[in-house]
Write an enzyme that holds these catalytic residues in place. Structure first.
Site, PDB file in Angstrom:
ATOM      1  N   ALA A   1       6.447  -2.113  -4.815  1.00 57.33           N
ATOM      2  CA  ALA A   1       6.604  -1.349  -3.574  1.00 57.33           C
ATOM      3  C   ALA A   1       5.574  -0.225  -3.467  1.00 57.33           C
ATOM      4  O   ALA A   1       4.774  -0.013  -4.378  1.00 57.33           O
ATOM      5  CB  ALA A   1       8.016  -0.796  -3.504  1.00 57.33           C
ATOM      6  N   HIS A   2       5.621   0.501  -2.370  1.00 60.59           N
ATOM      7  CA  HIS A   2       4.621   1.535  -2.099  1.00 60.59           C
ATOM      8  C   HIS A   2       4.699   2.690  -3.093  1.00 60.59           C
ATOM      9  O   HIS A   2       5.765   3.084  -3.517  1.00 60.59           O
ATOM     10  CB  HIS A   2       4.695   2.066  -0.672  1.00 60.59           C
ATOM     11  N   ASN A   3       3.510   3.189  -3.438  1.00 65.67           N
ATOM     12  CA  ASN A   3       3.368   4.364  -4.310  1.00 65.67           C
ATOM     13  C   ASN A   3       3.857   4.142  -5.735  1.00 65.67           C
ATOM     14  O   ASN A   3       4.054   5.107  -6.484  1.00 65.67           O
ATOM     15  CB  ASN A   3       4.092   5.584  -3.698  1.00 65.67           C
TER      16      ASN A   3
ATOM     17  N   ARG B   1       0.839  -1.191   0.000  1.00 67.46           N
ATOM     18  CA  ARG B   1       0.000   0.000   0.000  1.00 67.46           C
ATOM     19  C   ARG B   1       0.876   1.244   0.000  1.00 67.46           C
ATOM     20  O   ARG B   1       2.048   1.203   0.395  1.00 67.46           O
ATOM     21  CB  ARG B   1      -0.928  -0.009   1.208  1.00 67.46           C
TER      22      ARG B   1
END
Lengths: 353, 353, 353
Positions: free
Chosen positions: B241-243, B220
């Site tokens: 991975a995030h973003n 997230r």
């Protein structure tokens, strides 16, 4: 489970020296063991540990002399290492035998056929027409899709997922989180740039004596079977794509990946994080080094390759060594060019071009 | 499920030659099929298989001549390959339609809103305020955290875990063991050398027609959303991975990884085990070779890179080839140095330095 | 959960400007936020977003001037970034506190010892003699094998599997799909080419304040313990082999792998997809670049390496740069050879060999 020194000595035909009633519940290395653990000393070189270990019981060779008093209880045997190994095997066998029965709640479809002396853990799911052999252990939260077949004495550890129609042999060990039978990665490109899924209708066949590590994924064939042959050993987090074939007694280390339709022969060894492209063949007995990227068939048995892209082990190593001298090469070439230019500029030499 | 040759012929407008009552339960390749399977022969070059296959039923082209007697039942159609593909699709659609209802025990919170004609498998967990569209299939042991949204016609396979607040589109296929919405890997270094967790408060948004392979993980966002855009296809054991943002119809092969905040454009292709560092941008249509390590943005659409670190495909390949000649380079440089030294030592040439 | 602007202002000692009753249910980035979200503006450089954002509530610095009217409600605080971070922490703490009780059906063996204020999700499995500390959260579908120990305040997310006898410390966070305690990959080659399993009798010990990412696998020791020391942070899809030791506050990025019996010191940083061979030691503070393959011990603290095989960061980078000039080197060597040959052929120079 707790065992007394006396019980253990009886299992391995040893002689107790010390308190026969002292009990242990697990195994430890002699240098790290805590109270309540059993350790062994096979190599007299490490004798010092005998006097400092916290292990409650220690297996030692009959021939082991003592130069000080020790607080642990000893069990003397002809060969401490062999006795320890035998004890581990007996212990594991005992643990395995204890595990039987059906825990509730579990989901077993009415059309499933179950063997004798099996274990089914809580929250395990067993689909329609599944066939399970004798002495099989299905741990909690395992998923067996419709028509899956599991051979005798196989163990499937918590949370492993086996999709419909896959076939698992005898004495197979499948670790937690494995996904066996997921769709192969096949898509047909469309004129608008999107991709249309190609149905993946085959299955995965895992033969006898195979071990598959935690969270490893093995995709089902598009048509036919992805095949893991007898005695192959796969470590954790490995990817096996659709229609791949892994030969007998081939060993693959963690995080390696094999792309679609590639065939590995017998007794191949694949290092960790290595990758093998699709549609090639790796000859029997080949060795693929860790992190290699194999892009072409290895046709000669017992090939050894390394690097990405991978080539012949010996010449690849030579290139790797030379590679570290590269900045030096650059200097040496510059030096030569400079000297030659100086000579030409000085009028001592002329080159007609 | 069992189908007779006659039933199959009716589905695809074919003509039966042989026993119309013979039945099949699955699909096979003509060269490997067993009794009870259906195969096809499209390319006359492989005609030999017709006389040796064990397949019970074979789809063949209307134009296929026979030079020997065969034991299988034939179904003749204008184009055997197209007919076979159509049959696979119809079969999958049929299988999917059959799967409806709520198996027990499952856990469905009272505040969840369920669409029509859905399937919820045993041991599936559906959290508070989850919204599930029509015709959705939630397989056994799936986890849907609070406030997760699932669009129409989406299938979530056994044991996939979707954390709270994630949004999944329509006609998405999520394979077993996937974890979607786990915390991004973000820590603030502290003066004492330890790390303090940065709360990860965003979510993951997976748009329509996406496929996500087994045991793939998508973190997230720290704040905002990790985005998987329409039509993207992700293979097994991938790390997002995030973003991160993955563009429309981008395809990523198994065991590749994309680091935090990186954006992949549309129709990008990423090879297996490739890695992409954080905070860069990959232009539309770019191709990243297997095992590459991309460390800089690819700003030009349709870039092609390879190697670790990755650079331009053509020059990287040239370097790889030259790399194999490195030990040879070393010898040639030595030879030149030696000759020049001999010339200088002989007094024929002098260099003032 | 919904909070009004007034409630939020009270939590962080801020002043409301606008509608005190407007409510938000989640957090967003100011440039992407939707209605019903809370965002912040710390850097005046991004002031423009204030006038275009859809966020319902925005934290801003006391000093923030406004050049236009805005539709969002503002909460003014001395430092908007710190206030936002504080709010995230308070929110997470609140969420955590709410999660208590035992969902049904779950499987908790009678011999398990449970702490106070714990949460056990549906379909979680808790084996014999498991010990669970206070305030522990066990999410749905988690598996805890016999005799597992879990320290206070630890959170185990959905579907994580912890095999028997493993020990987990306090304030540990274990993500979905992790497998902890699976068998080490150890086999003894047999004369017939097959492999005999070496029993894996040890366990895994995870100390306090460790975080372990989704679908990561950590194998149990052959004998003794695989050790993850205090404060270590492991990302997703990592492989930790048997008898490995990971030092305090060491950080490992996604898809990296550590082979058997290797010891990483304190405050080591390992990049994504890096691999480390077995039986070596990595000194404290070392940095291993993404996709590196470390084949030898790093004995000097704060070493930095890259490449596969990995060596010294600075010289490896120099070799990588030189490597791109390789085709050019080849040309330059050829040129020198040609010129020298021309000179020798012209009779200006002679070499006696």
């Amino acid at each position: 489970m707790q065992f007394s020194a006396e019980q253990i000595a009886a299992l391995i035909n040893g002689k107790v020296e010390g308190d026969p009633n002292i009990s242990v519940d697990s195994f430890g290395k002699i240098e790290e063991a805590r109270q309540g653990q059993l350790a062994f000393l096979a190599n007299p070189k490490y004798e010092d540990h005998l006097y400092t270990t916290k292990a409650s019981v220690i297996l030692v060779n009959d021939s082991q002399a003592l130069r000080e008093k020790i607080s642990s209880t000893l069990i003397r045997v002809p060969d401490a290492y062999l006795a320890f190994a035998a004890l581990l095997s007996k212990y594991q066998e005992m643990m395995k035998q204890q595990l039987t029965g059906i825990q509730e709640p579990s989901y077993i479809s009415k059309s499933a056929i179950l063997g004798e002396h099996i274990f089914v853990g809580a929250f395990a799911f067993i689909g329609e027409q599944v066939k399970i052999g004798n002495n099989v252990k299905i741990y909690p939260q395992v998923y067996l899709g419709d028509r899956v077949t599991i051979g005798d004495d196989t163990i499937i550890l918590p949370g492993a997922k086996i999709y419909s129609d896959c076939v698992i042999g005898k004495e197979v060990l499948i670790h937690g989180g494995c996904v066996i039978g997921s769709d192969g990665f096949g898509f047909a490109p469309q004129p608008d740039g999107s991709f249309k899924k190609i149905p993946q209708m085959g299955n995965v066949v895992v033969e006898d004596f195979v071990e598959i590590g935690a969270n490893t994924t093995i995709d089902r064939a598009t048509i036919g079977s992805t095949l893991i042959h007898t005695g192959a050993k796969l470590d954790n987090l490995i990817q096996i794509a659709h229609n791949v074939e892994i030969g007998n007694n081939t060993v693959i280390a963690a995080q390696a990946g094999v792309s679609g339709s590639t065939k590995l022969g017998k007794n191949v060894m694949v290092g960790g994080q290595a990758g093998i492209v699709g549609h090639i063949h790796i000859a029997d007995g080949s060795k693929i080094n860790a992190q290699s990227g194999v892009t072409k068939s290895l046709k000669t048995p017992n090939s050894a390759v390394t690097g990405s892209p991978a080539y012949d082990y010996t010449s690849a190593l030579r290139s790797q060594v030379a590679n570290r001298h590269l900045p030096d090469f650059e200097k040496r070439i510059q030096e030569l060019e400079k000297k030659l230019q100086v000579l030409l500029d000085s009028g001592q030499l002329t080159i007609d071009s």
